[in-house]
Design a protein around this motif. Structure first.
Motif: not given
Length: 322
Positions: A48-53, A104-105, A150-152
């Motif tokens: 899954i994704h995280y979008t930074g500030m 990385s996964h 989802p692994f990371e």
């Protein structure tokens, strides 16, 4: 050498982390189970994704992004030929396959890496990169398994060096990359990928002989990225005339004049503002976007720590994966 860490490692399988990603708690046990069950050369999952500030699209900052086609949890054997064919199609013509094989996964058998090393001698980011490695390992693997779980968490536009390649949203310029095999020399991300793919085809000539890189498709993607590349006027004209000689289509001329307009708008100091307005109006049809401000999240670590709570509240059906 890129392989120094591999040579020093003692494990039978290797996983390496991108500098801004975050492993989910169950990743290692899931990969271990896949390996024990199947004896896979390569075992992989999803992310899954995280979008930074600092994400360039304002309304996507500090958000969790999950694909709308939710995870099934199914384990399947993957056809290496199908994966390589999709990688060489830029963008893919066929229906998207969930197996992304982000390293990385993904766990890779060490002896498979050493087998590739014998053919490649070394990898360094001055001439090659993970795109070369990914295709090479898949081409030499006999058993590849993928679990649709989802692994990371993968960060987008955080503090990673992966954000430095010139793209429409890039904020950082990278030093010039040396293109030796690609038909074009503009320092864009898609050209860097293409250079890597051409290199691995040269190294694994027999194994990758059946696979053709879609050069026209690549050039069409390249010209979109070339529009946004920051160059002085002489270098800019040189790169575009190079492309026009290879792909003399009406659309290429349209992209060229768009590149000139972007340069003028940059010089006037208004391009960034216009781009931000256009970006903020974009909506994704393929993704679920969860804003994280309400959960007190300010970075990827806090996102990971509060992930079970967030998923339970926002997408309860996925709670079993977190």
């Amino acid at each position: 050498s890129f392989f120094f860490g591999f040579r020093k490692s003692n494990g039978r399988y290797i996983i390496w982390m991108d500098d801004d990603n975050y492993l989910l708690p169950r990743e290692l046990s899931e990969l271990s189970q896949i390996i024990q069950t199947t004896g896979a050369d390569i075992a992989s999952g999803e992310n899954i994704h995280y979008t930074g500030m600092n994400h360039p699209i304002k309304n996507m900052r500090n958000s969790l992004i999950i694909r709308k086609r939710l995870f099934s949890g199914k384990l399947r054997k993957v056809d290496p030929a199908g994966v390589i064919k999709r990688i060489f199609d830029i963008p893919p013509k066929e229906k998207h396959d969930p197996a992304s094989f982000g390293f990385s996964h993904t766990a890779v058998k060490k002896e498979l890496i050493l087998k590739l090393l014998l053919r490649m001698k070394e990898i360094n980011f001055g001439s090659t990169g993970s795109h070369t490695l990914r295709v090479g390992l898949i081409a030499l693997a006999e058993k590849i398994y993928h679990k649709d779980s989802p692994f990371e968490i993968v960060a987008q536009f955080g503090t990673s060096m992966s954000d430095v390649w010139p793209r429409p949203f890039s904020k950082i310029n990278r030093q010039e990359f040396q293109f030796r095999l690609s038909p074009v020399t503009g320092n864009t991300y898609i050209n860097y990928r293409n250079e890597n793919h051409l290199l691995i085809k040269k190294i694994l000539k027999d194994e990758l002989a059946p696979f053709k890189i879609d050069t026209i498709n690549f050039l069409k993607t390249y010209r979109r990225e070339l529009m946004y590349l920051k160059l002085n006027i002489i270098d800019m004209l040189s790169k575009w005339f190079e492309l026009l000689r290879i792909l003399p289509e009406l659309k290429t001329f349209k992209y060229f004049f768009s590149a000139i307009l972007i340069k003028v708008l940059r010089a006037a100091g208004v391009f960034t503002m216009i781009q931000a307005m256009l970006n903020d109006s974009r909506k994704s049809k393929e993704q679920i976007i969860i804003r994280l401000d309400q959960y007190g999240v300010r970075n990827i670590q806090e996102c990971a720590e509060k992930l079970p709570e967030i998923i339970k509240e926002e997408i309860p059906i996925l709670s079993k994966f977190f």
